[in-house]
Design a protein around this motif. Sequence first.
Motif, PDB file in Angstrom:
ATOM      1  N   LYS A  82       1.231  -1.282   0.256  1.00  0.00           N
ATOM      2  CA  LYS A  82      -0.224  -0.182  -0.154  1.00  0.00           C
ATOM      3  C   LYS A  82       0.849   1.005  -0.127  1.00  0.00           C
ATOM      4  N   ILE A 100      -6.239   5.065 -12.239  1.00  0.00           N
ATOM      5  CA  ILE A 100      -6.384   4.797 -10.885  1.00  0.00           C
ATOM      6  C   ILE A 100      -7.683   3.857 -10.961  1.00  0.00           C
ATOM      7  N   ASP A 102      -9.998   2.504  -7.862  1.00  0.00           N
ATOM      8  CA  ASP A 102     -10.378   1.558  -6.871  1.00  0.00           C
ATOM      9  C   ASP A 102     -11.486   1.249  -6.542  1.00  0.00           C
ATOM     10  N   SER A 103     -12.027   2.029  -7.953  1.00  0.00           N
ATOM     11  CA  SER A 103     -13.527   0.964  -7.485  1.00  0.00           C
ATOM     12  C   SER A 103     -13.944  -0.592  -7.495  1.00  0.00           C
ATOM     13  N   LYS A 108      -7.259  -2.331  -5.555  1.00  0.00           N
ATOM     14  CA  LYS A 108      -7.288  -1.032  -5.386  1.00  0.00           C
ATOM     15  C   LYS A 108      -5.340  -0.738  -6.874  1.00  0.00           C
ATOM     16  N   ARG A 110      -3.206   1.055 -10.070  1.00  0.00           N
ATOM     17  CA  ARG A 110      -2.452   1.759 -10.912  1.00  0.00           C
ATOM     18  C   ARG A 110      -1.904   1.511 -11.912  1.00  0.00           C
ATOM     19  N   LYS A 126      -6.709  -5.307  -1.791  1.00  0.00           N
ATOM     20  CA  LYS A 126      -8.005  -4.649  -0.689  1.00  0.00           C
ATOM     21  C   LYS A 126      -7.840  -6.349   0.218  1.00  0.00           C
TER      22      LYS A 126
END
Length: 140
Positions: A82, A100, A102-103, A108, A110, A126
């Motif tokens: 992280k 990006i 993140d959903s 998560k 990049r 996650k």
Amino acid sequence: MINLKRINGITLSVSDLDRSLKWYEDKFGLTKLYDDAPNSNGVVIGKNNIELCLIPCLNDSSNQLDHAKYLSIKTLSFEIDKKDLLQVENEFKEDNDIIILDSHPKYKSRIVEDPDGHAIELFVNKVWEALQLSKTKTPH
């Protein structure tokens, strides 16, 4: 059924071997491990049981990648911590179109591009992160 242990290496077609070597070393600390097979002009780079083979494959007449001759990989995904995910935008300042994501319920991530346009996805799991966090809060 064959039980796979790990990916030993992935071969990427690159237009400029020196530029790609520098980029992968600067961004991920991957260093040259050894020269690839004779007549390939490629090198194997790596770190922490990750190996990538970079093969220069320009079409001699047009100075362009010859994708008809060489297979190309579109995306490489690497799990990271992280703390490293939080550094991606700073580390890749020159990449002005970082994706990006993140959903997703499990990840998560990049996505950045290497000098030849290969998508490099850097992700945090996650579920694993939540599990590790709950272990640190549980008294032993």
